[in-house]
Motif scaffolding. Structure first.
Motif, mmCIF file in Angstrom:
data_model
loop_
_atom_site.group_PDB
_atom_site.id
_atom_site.type_symbol
_atom_site.label_atom_id
_atom_site.label_comp_id
_atom_site.label_asym_id
_atom_site.label_seq_id
_atom_site.Cartn_x
_atom_site.Cartn_y
_atom_site.Cartn_z
ATOM 1 N N ARG A 344 0.831 -1.199 0.000
ATOM 2 C CA ARG A 344 0.000 0.000 0.000
ATOM 3 C C ARG A 344 0.867 1.251 0.000
ATOM 4 N NH1 ARG A 344 -3.089 -3.302 3.698
ATOM 5 N NH2 ARG A 344 -5.120 -3.802 2.781
ATOM 6 N N SER A 345 0.432 2.251 -0.739
ATOM 7 C CA SER A 345 1.145 3.519 -0.787
ATOM 8 C C SER A 345 0.829 4.336 0.466
ATOM 9 C CB SER A 345 0.724 4.319 -2.025
ATOM 10 O OG SER A 345 1.221 5.639 -1.970
ATOM 11 N N PRO A 346 1.812 5.061 0.990
ATOM 12 C CA PRO A 346 1.499 5.967 2.116
ATOM 13 C C PRO A 346 0.697 7.187 1.674
ATOM 14 C CG PRO A 346 3.771 6.248 1.441
ATOM 15 C CD PRO A 346 3.231 5.098 0.627
ATOM 16 N N TRP A 347 0.536 7.356 0.363
ATOM 17 C CA TRP A 347 -0.137 8.528 -0.178
ATOM 18 C C TRP A 347 -1.466 8.147 -0.798
ATOM 19 C CZ3 TRP A 347 4.623 10.407 -3.503
ATOM 20 C CH2 TRP A 347 5.665 10.750 -2.631
ATOM 21 N N LEU A 348 -2.365 9.117 -0.852
ATOM 22 C CA LEU A 348 -3.642 8.963 -1.552
ATOM 23 C C LEU A 348 -4.026 10.309 -2.158
ATOM 24 C CD1 LEU A 348 -6.149 7.290 -2.299
ATOM 25 C CD2 LEU A 348 -7.175 7.984 -0.114
ATOM 26 N N LEU A 349 -4.326 10.289 -3.436
ATOM 27 C CA LEU A 349 -4.736 11.502 -4.144
ATOM 28 C C LEU A 349 -6.222 11.398 -4.478
ATOM 29 C CD1 LEU A 349 -4.016 14.178 -5.545
ATOM 30 C CD2 LEU A 349 -3.383 12.875 -7.577
ATOM 31 N N ILE A 350 -6.995 12.366 -4.010
ATOM 32 C CA ILE A 350 -8.433 12.419 -4.300
ATOM 33 C C ILE A 350 -8.678 13.592 -5.240
ATOM 34 C CG2 ILE A 350 -10.742 12.649 -3.323
ATOM 35 C CD1 ILE A 350 -9.659 11.501 -0.721
ATOM 36 N N HIS A 351 -9.346 13.311 -6.362
ATOM 37 C CA HIS A 351 -9.464 14.276 -7.458
ATOM 38 C C HIS A 351 -10.926 14.619 -7.723
ATOM 39 C CE1 HIS A 351 -10.073 14.987 -11.882
ATOM 40 N NE2 HIS A 351 -9.125 15.865 -11.660
ATOM 41 N N PHE A 352 -11.180 15.917 -7.923
ATOM 42 C CA PHE A 352 -12.493 16.411 -8.334
ATOM 43 C C PHE A 352 -12.332 17.104 -9.692
ATOM 44 C CE2 PHE A 352 -12.654 17.104 -3.538
ATOM 45 C CZ PHE A 352 -13.194 15.845 -3.297
ATOM 46 N N HIS A 353 -13.059 16.647 -10.686
ATOM 47 C CA HIS A 353 -12.879 17.158 -12.046
ATOM 48 C C HIS A 353 -13.552 18.508 -12.253
ATOM 49 C CE1 HIS A 353 -17.027 16.436 -13.430
ATOM 50 N NE2 HIS A 353 -16.997 15.334 -12.696
ATOM 51 N N GLY A 354 -13.122 19.220 -13.288
ATOM 52 C CA GLY A 354 -13.736 20.475 -13.687
ATOM 53 C C GLY A 354 -14.851 20.246 -14.690
ATOM 54 N N GLY A 355 -15.390 21.353 -15.201
ATOM 55 C CA GLY A 355 -16.490 21.278 -16.154
ATOM 56 C C GLY A 355 -17.619 22.221 -15.807
ATOM 57 N N GLY A 356 -17.302 23.261 -15.001
ATOM 58 C CA GLY A 356 -18.297 24.277 -14.690
ATOM 59 C C GLY A 356 -19.456 23.779 -13.853
ATOM 60 N N PHE A 357 -19.296 22.662 -13.153
ATOM 61 C CA PHE A 357 -20.343 22.017 -12.355
ATOM 62 C C PHE A 357 -21.443 21.425 -13.228
ATOM 63 C CE2 PHE A 357 -18.735 25.467 -9.602
ATOM 64 C CZ PHE A 357 -18.304 24.743 -8.510
ATOM 65 N N VAL A 358 -21.330 21.532 -14.554
ATOM 66 C CA VAL A 358 -22.440 21.113 -15.424
ATOM 67 C C VAL A 358 -22.069 20.018 -16.403
ATOM 68 C CG1 VAL A 358 -23.479 23.417 -15.280
ATOM 69 C CG2 VAL A 358 -22.003 22.861 -17.225
ATOM 70 N N ALA A 359 -20.788 19.741 -16.609
ATOM 71 C CA ALA A 359 -20.404 18.814 -17.669
ATOM 72 C C ALA A 359 -19.179 18.007 -17.264
ATOM 73 C CB ALA A 359 -20.125 19.575 -18.972
ATOM 74 N N GLN A 360 -18.953 16.940 -18.031
ATOM 75 C CA GLN A 360 -17.787 16.067 -17.953
ATOM 76 C C GLN A 360 -17.776 15.200 -16.686
ATOM 77 O OE1 GLN A 360 -14.338 18.652 -18.749
ATOM 78 N NE2 GLN A 360 -14.686 18.313 -20.917
ATOM 79 N N THR A 361 -16.866 14.225 -16.707
ATOM 80 C CA THR A 361 -16.708 13.286 -15.609
ATOM 81 C C THR A 361 -15.230 12.960 -15.459
ATOM 82 O OG1 THR A 361 -16.851 11.286 -16.973
ATOM 83 C CG2 THR A 361 -18.939 12.223 -16.186
ATOM 84 N N SER A 362 -14.925 12.023 -14.578
ATOM 85 C CA SER A 362 -13.531 11.596 -14.422
ATOM 86 C C SER A 362 -12.988 11.006 -15.717
ATOM 87 C CB SER A 362 -13.448 10.542 -13.308
ATOM 88 O OG SER A 362 -14.225 9.402 -13.626
ATOM 89 N N ARG A 363 -13.858 10.449 -16.525
ATOM 90 C CA ARG A 363 -13.422 9.804 -17.767
ATOM 91 C C ARG A 363 -12.762 10.797 -18.713
ATOM 92 N NH1 ARG A 363 -17.403 6.201 -21.687
ATOM 93 N NH2 ARG A 363 -15.749 5.060 -22.782
ATOM 94 N N SER A 364 -13.303 11.998 -18.794
ATOM 95 C CA SER A 364 -12.755 13.001 -19.701
ATOM 96 C C SER A 364 -11.496 13.656 -19.156
ATOM 97 C CB SER A 364 -13.808 14.069 -20.010
ATOM 98 O OG SER A 364 -14.389 14.566 -18.823
ATOM 99 N N HIS A 365 -11.133 13.350 -17.908
ATOM 100 C CA HIS A 365 -9.933 13.920 -17.304
ATOM 101 C C HIS A 365 -8.833 12.872 -17.099
ATOM 102 C CE1 HIS A 365 -11.543 17.991 -16.072
ATOM 103 N NE2 HIS A 365 -12.620 17.367 -16.505
#
Length: 688
Positions: A344-365
């Motif tokens: 297990r990694s000692p690190w964890l990265l949690i990501h929130f995608h952009g898109g103006g709150f209206v478009a896109q998902t993690s897939r497009s990023h």
């Protein structure tokens, strides 16, 4: 280049053009007359602008974050103006040295310099507006938070000013040259998609229609500019959402994945809505209850994507795979003995995608998330929060906060011990990184070890700032798009029905009724305009061409009630298609969890180190500068990095050019800094 040299050179080349443009020297008839008239106007604009730029250059350092970080909207306006002047100088020199060539295209070259003259006229108006902001704001302040009159005038000017010149021949002149072909492709694709939008065609049929209609916009940049202005002036949110969600198509994401770093784990997860129990940060023997998201339609699951360059302990567990949305679920690596698991990694990265709150998902990023996972050697959990206007505030915030808490509690399933946790996001995602951390502080649970926010939206209002003036020329983030996204996210009244019912009822129409009502007359008039009734190629009529020509040469349409004191004899060019943009007045917009720049100190105190990476040419630059200043003045740890030559959303363009790749590496370096920072919080107090 020093601005004095630029203005001197501009004046010199204009004089040279005036001298050679006599009937015997420049034998092109009416084209020569247009060139002479245009260069005289350029000279006039240049001479009027030079003293203003001198004044701005003497004071714009006051608005920087610090002496090592030169960047604010006033600096950017001068840079954009300088870029426009350099293009004019280059084109004028070309005309002066090649007009006798057998292959010289007089009409094309004169049309080019005319369009840049129009752009220069509009930039002169923006510089004038910037002067008013300086006079109306407090020392060192970039936003008119208390002056509604300035913001009202800004919105009025955006609504009526001519913008097509920035979307045609000189599209993207202010950005890095490597990005201009891409921006042209995006604009042409959007216009072509607009012609086929709503037609009952298969995906292949729509692609064929778009391909057939796109050619005319490549050939005729003036038509392209006029059409793009028309689309963005009175924006249909559903059209905008559906266009940007094309990045979710199998073909595009397939290309992304081929070009991106390869990863060994990429699965989607659905976490059911159950109450979580996490220890308090101040006393791990006590717990805080974290409820699942409930806003608007009650408890519902939260969707996420787990990406890991290496397979790590825990990621092969049946418990994790039970959350998988992939159908069929991926085979457990425990059944694949040749796959070597990492600890297990000692690190964890949690990501929130952009898109103006209206478009896109993690897939497009994924294009940059995959790179982060490989280069940082860390598992990445990207949250697919619900989008507006179907799911306005606070649904997205609730889901992101719940995902953060779930990840802390279940880090062993994600291949991490979570000794260090970093939140990272861009644009709307940057906003959510900050507000999730604020919510963690409010609830008394562990806050992340750091935040990397790329070009975050920290003030969701239409308040005027110098960088917000760029929304008049920006093909990526026009003000009409920005305000529609703001209203979609902050919309307060939602039908009390289930999530599944909302999909069937056409929620966008209900949510945007207010916007459509206010803009109905302008929108209907644009549809009834005889220039557009004929359909097909929608070529400009002779009257339209005459109007365009008069615009180029400095006459203007009535100002529709704008009350600005421009210099005597000067008036910016006006659009024939007025925009429907209104001031943001909904109280929700001023909620600190919507606009963290407006948050009181007690909600921001205790934030982890915040690393902001902004772009000098982004309309949201001043959001980043002012928020960084606010945190610094409170004594909170914060850094601001300003990259040059790139538009809003550069992370999603990381594979387009060397400049965007370098900017993405800057963001990654800030994340690494968070993971490697000294004096970590004791691991015992961090573990749920």
């Amino acid at each position: 280049m020093d601005y004095k040299v630029v203005f001197t050179t501009l004046d010199t080349v204009c004089e040279e053009i005036s001298i050679l443009s006599g009937p015997s020297d420049f034998p092109y008839g009416a084209v020569a007359e247009r060139l002479i008239k245009c260069t005289k106007q350029i000279q006039e604009h240049g001479r009027a602008l030079e003293p203003i730029v001198a004044n701005l250059s003497a004071i714009f350092h006051r608005y920087d974050f610090d002496s090592q970080t030169p960047g604010n909207g006033y600096r950017t306006l001068v840079k954009v103006l300088n870029s426009c002047l350099l293009h004019i100088i280059q084109k004028a020199r070309y005309i002066a040295s090649h007009y006798n060539s057998a292959f010289f295209r007089a009409e094309h070259n004169v049309s080019e310099i005319e369009v840049y003259c129009s752009a220069l006229c509009q930039l002169r108006a923006l510089i004038h507006l910037a002067q008013q902001l300086i006079n109306g704001n407090d020392y060192g302040q970039l936003y008119s938070l208390q002056d509604n009159d300035l913001s009202q005038r800004f919105v009025q000017e955006y609504s009526s000013m001519h913008k097509a010149c920035f979307y045609g021949r000189c599209l993207g002149f202010q950005f890095s040259p490597a990005l201009r072909p891409f921006l042209q492709s995006v604009v042409i694709s959007m216009i072509s998609y607009g012609e086929t939008y709503g037609k009952k065609q298969s995906g292949l049929g729509l692609a064929a229609l778009s391909l057939l209609t796109s050619g005319k916009y490549v050939i005729d940049p003036d038509l392209r500019g006029a059409e793009f202005e028309r689309i963005t002036q009175n924006l249909d949110m559903q059209f905008w959402k559906s266009f940007w969600n094309l990045t979710e198509s199998g073909l595009i994401t397939g290309l992304y994945r081929i070009a991106s770093k390869q990863v060994k784990l990429n699965i989607t997860l659905t976490v059911p809505p159950v109450t979580l129990h996490l220890p308090l940060a101040s006393d791990s023997s006590l717990t805080a209850n974290v409820s699942p998201p409930i806003a608007h339609w009650g408890p519902g699951p939260v969707h996420m994507r787990l990406i890991s360059h290496e397979i790590r302990d825990g990621q092969d567990s049946e418990e994790l795979l039970s959350f998988s949305r992939t159908n069929p679920p991926p085979a457990s690596v425990s059944h694949l003995p040749w796959v070597q698991k990492q600890p297990r990694s000692p690190w964890l990265l949690i990501h929130f995608h952009g898109g103006g709150f209206v478009a896109q998902t993690s897939r497009s990023h994924e294009c940059y998330i995959r790179t982060w996972s490989k280069e940082l050697n860390v598992p990445v959990l990207s949250v697919d929060y619900s989008l507006s206007p179907e799911a306005p505030f606070p649904r997205a915030l609730e889901e992101c906060f719940y995902a953060y808490c779930w990840a802390l509690k279940n880090c062993h399933l994600l291949g991490s011990t979570a000794e260090r946790v970093c939140l990272a996001g861009d644009s709307a995602g940057g906003n959510l990184c900050i507000t999730v951390s604020m919510k963690a502080i409010s609830c008394g649970i562990r806050v992340p070890d750091g935040i990397m926010a790329a070009y975050p939206a920290t003030l969701l209002t239409t308040d005027a700032s110098p960088s917000r003036l760029l929304t008049l020329i920006d093909p990526v983030l026009p003000l009409s798009v920005l305000t529609r996204c703001i209203y979609a996210y902050s919309y307060a009244v939602q039908p009390a029905v289930s999530s599944s019912s909302l999909s069937a009822l056409g929620r966008d129409t209900a949510v945007l009724l207010g916007d459509l009502t206010q803009g109905a007359s302008n929108w209907i008039q644009s549809l009834l305009d005889p220039r557009w009734i004929s359909g097909g190629a929608r070529s400009p009529s002779s009257s339209q061409k005459t109007s365009q020509s008069s615009k180029i040469h400095g006459t203007s349409v009535p100002t529709s009630g704008c009350n600005l004191d421009y210099p005597l004899g000067f008036e910016p060019l006006r659009s024939e298609c007025l925009a429907s943009v209104r001031l943001t007045s909904c109280p929700i917009i001023k909620n600190p969890f919507v606009s963290p720049l407006l948050a009181p100190d007690n909600l921001l105190r205790g934030l982890p180190p915040v690393h902001i990476v902004a772009s000098a040419l982004d309309a949201l630059l001043d959001d980043s500068v002012m928020f960084a200043k606010k945190l610094r003045d409170m004594g909170q740890p914060v850094t601001l990095t300003v990259v040059e030559g790139l538009p809003h959303g550069f992370l999603s363009l990381s594979q387009i050019s060397k400049e965007t790749e370098t900017a993405t590496e800057v963001c990654m370096a800030k994340i690494r800094e968070i993971f490697e920072q000294k004096n970590p919080t004791p691991a015992l107090s961090k573990r749920p």
